[in-house]
Design an enzyme around this catalytic site. Structure first.
Site, short mmCIF file in Angstrom:
data_model
loop_
_atom_site.label_atom_id
_atom_site.label_comp_id
_atom_site.label_asym_id
_atom_site.label_seq_id
_atom_site.Cartn_x
_atom_site.Cartn_y
_atom_site.Cartn_z
N ASP A 197 0.98 -1.10 0.01
CA ASP A 197 0.03 0.00 0.00
C ASP A 197 0.85 1.20 0.02
OD1 ASP A 197 -2.53 1.41 0.45
OD2 ASP A 197 -1.81 1.91 2.49
N GLU A 226 1.74 -0.13 -5.01
CA GLU A 226 0.64 0.76 -5.51
C GLU A 226 1.51 1.97 -5.94
OE1 GLU A 226 -3.06 3.11 -3.67
OE2 GLU A 226 -1.73 2.47 -2.21
#
Length: 558
Positions: A197, A226
């Site tokens: 993330d 990400e």
């Protein structure tokens, strides 16, 4: 099914298909997190359905202990959230998925934890000495306090997600370096990799150490980052990132590709611009990375793709065809294949519509994913863009002696295409319809989702999403299934007796007389031209060539 271990002060929906909502206080803070009861046992039960879609990898959003429904505010990295299951259920999921040839990838949220966690423990809900509670906490140096204990750095200012110092030795040991660290533990329990993330907010050094540990534990493990921009030249926190240098990420989320796919099918850009942007990515990425990018049309951070496309199934099919036939790894956000709609959070995270799927969309996804998963040229082949007339998008995928031609009509007109690329003596198969074709192939394309009016005398109109695309002499508008306000506008334009080379403003009053109840017009909020029309003003027309005029809702030749 049964809701596992419901937590104190949570909201459980009465029906699976209830619309999601957040319960907030007067300051906009969420005071009760909402749950439907979905869990890992449910994923296990649906593995055969997932496999039927041709899926080889399941990427799970965070599943570790946390008070929220989204789980990006981790409470305990060592423990599966009790509402989702436990370690044994997770091992069972990985095992049964593996039997079907499906790998499980976990979401690692390592730039911050939750404030309600064993590490920070702001509310005293854990039996640990949290950083918020004491300077003597073993976790105190993980965090950055500006005025202890109430002022601390947090993710984008959200106080329930305090930032961590990822390079703190104690944190590095716990997450990565020590025996049975968080990374190692879940890989050994069956996970095949991690998705990081907000990779931009993790130091390069942290990602490198994590990558090495992952490969030491599981040689074929994957690390996905990400990243919202071109990962090859990304700058964050005043540093050029090293994602694609070989020591960090194996793959990244391909948001730039998502943008140009959605733009071309909506007519925002043409074929030439699409190819230019696409080739820029291709040239910037090493081949191994380019063929490993996570090619998305939507996810939990975006509007549902069908919502972006105004619930137009024809446009969705165009977007999916492009997604599934370009190099990279296509990702399907659960429910997109069933026609789920949803704007921002939380409506884009609603439950899967079991028993209420859009069968047309689901059948299409199953068909195109099967083609994708069985054709080597689509998985591994080189790409060559074709020169086609009128901005038609076409490309060939080439692998050994295999060749697949993809042609997508994203423009608002009919077009016949002769594919000179097909000149061999080999059999030619229409993969979508499974029909053998002539070797010298001419394909007739009809513009997506059109209505064609062909009654005699004044005009022919080709209609797409309320936009007049083309008007040809010799026919008149009638019996066209469209919204009455659009029809009134079109009729007003057609009935005017004037030379279009004259100032267009003169027809304003005539149009005003034709349109009433303007507040109900479905195009009112779509664009400036539509707003002007609904406000009883004629949109500004732009002269393209002699006798050819273009506006947002009008494109006509006289």
């Amino acid at each position: 099914g049964k809701v596992l271990n419901p937590k104190k002060n949570t909201f459980i929906y009465g029906r699976w298909d209830d619309e999601p909502m957040y319960i907030k206080d007067i300051n906009g803070n969420i005071v009760r997190w909402d749950f439907y009861g979905g869990n890992l046992l449910g994923v296990i039960k649906k593995l055969k359905y997932i496999k039927s879609l041709g899926i080889s990898t399941i990427y799970l959003n965070p599943i570790f202990d946390s008070p929220s429904c989204h789980k990006y505010d981790t409470g305990n990295y060592e423990k599966i959230d009790s509402m989702f299951g436990d370690e044994n259920i997770f091992k069972e999921l990985c095992s049964k998925a593996g039997e079907l040839g499906i790998k499980i990838v976990l979401d690692g949220v390592f730039s911050h934890t939750g404030s309600d966690s064993k590490y920070f423990n702001k509310f005293g809900n854990y039996d640990s000495l949290g950083a918020y509670q004491s300077l003597q906490s073993p976790y105190y140096r993980w965090y950055i306090f500006n005025d202890y204990p109430n002022l601390y750095e947090s993710w984008w200012g959200f106080s329930n997600m305090p930032n961590v110092d990822e390079l703190n030795p104690s944190y590095l040991d716990y997450i990565i370096r020590q025996d049975n660290s968080i990374i190692e533990k879940w890989l050994k329990l069956g996970a095949s990799g991690w998705r990081l993330d907000v990779a931009d907010e993790l130091p390069d050094e942290f990602i490198k150490i994590l990558k090495k540990k992952l490969k030491d534990v599981k040689e074929d493990g994957i690390l996905i980052g990400e990243v919202w921009e071109d990962a090859s030249n990304k700058f964050s926190y005043n540093r050029k990132r090293e994602y694609l240098f070989g020591n960090e990420l194996d793959s990244v989320t391909n948001y730039p590709l998502r943008q140009i796919i959605l733009d071309i099918v909506r007519g925002f850009i043409g074929n030439s611009y699409f190819i230019k942007k696409y080739m820029s990515l291709k040239e910037n990425y090493p081949r191994e990375y380019f063929y490993s990018t996570m090619n998305i049309l939507g996810n939990h951070d975006t509007e549902r793709v069908l919502t972006v496309l105004n619930n137009n199934v024809s446009l969705l099919k165009l977007a999916v065809i492009i997604q599934m036939t370009l190099p990279g790894v296509p990702l399907i956000y659960y429910g997109d294949e069933a026609g789920l709609l949803g704007k921002g959070d939380p409506s884009n995270r609603k439950t899967y519509p079991w028993g209420k799927e859009n069968k047309e969309i689901l059948d299409f996804y199953m068909s195109i994913v099967k083609i994708r998963s069985t054709e080597n040229a689509l998985k591994n082949g080189e790409i060559k863009f074709l020169k086609l007339p009128n901005e038609i998008l076409g490309y060939a995928r080439l692998y050994n002696n295999e060749k697949i031609i993809v042609v997508v009509n994203t423009i608002e007109m009919e077009e016949n295409i002769f594919l000179s690329e097909i000149n061999s003596n080999k059999n030619i198969i229409d993969l979508i319809n499974k029909i053998q074709k002539e070797r010298n192939l001419t394909i007739g394309f009809v513009c997506h989702d059109i209505a064609l009016v062909t009654e005699t005398s004044h005009t022919v109109a080709v209609m797409y999403l309320g936009n007049i695309v083309e008007i040809l002499p010799g026919h008149k508008l009638s019996k066209l299934a469209m919204h009455p306000y659009t029809k009134a506008l079109m009729t007003a334009v057609f009935d005017l007796k004037m030379d279009f080379s004259e100032p267009i403003k003169e027809i304003n009053n005539d149009i005003s007389k034709k349109i009433d109840n303007v507040n109900a017009c479905p195009f009112r909020d779509r664009c400036e031209c539509a707003i002007e029309v609904c406000s009883r003003k004629m949109p500004q027309l732009r002269k393209v060539s002699e006798n050819h005029y273009v506006a947002c809702h009008l494109d006509f030749t006289v």
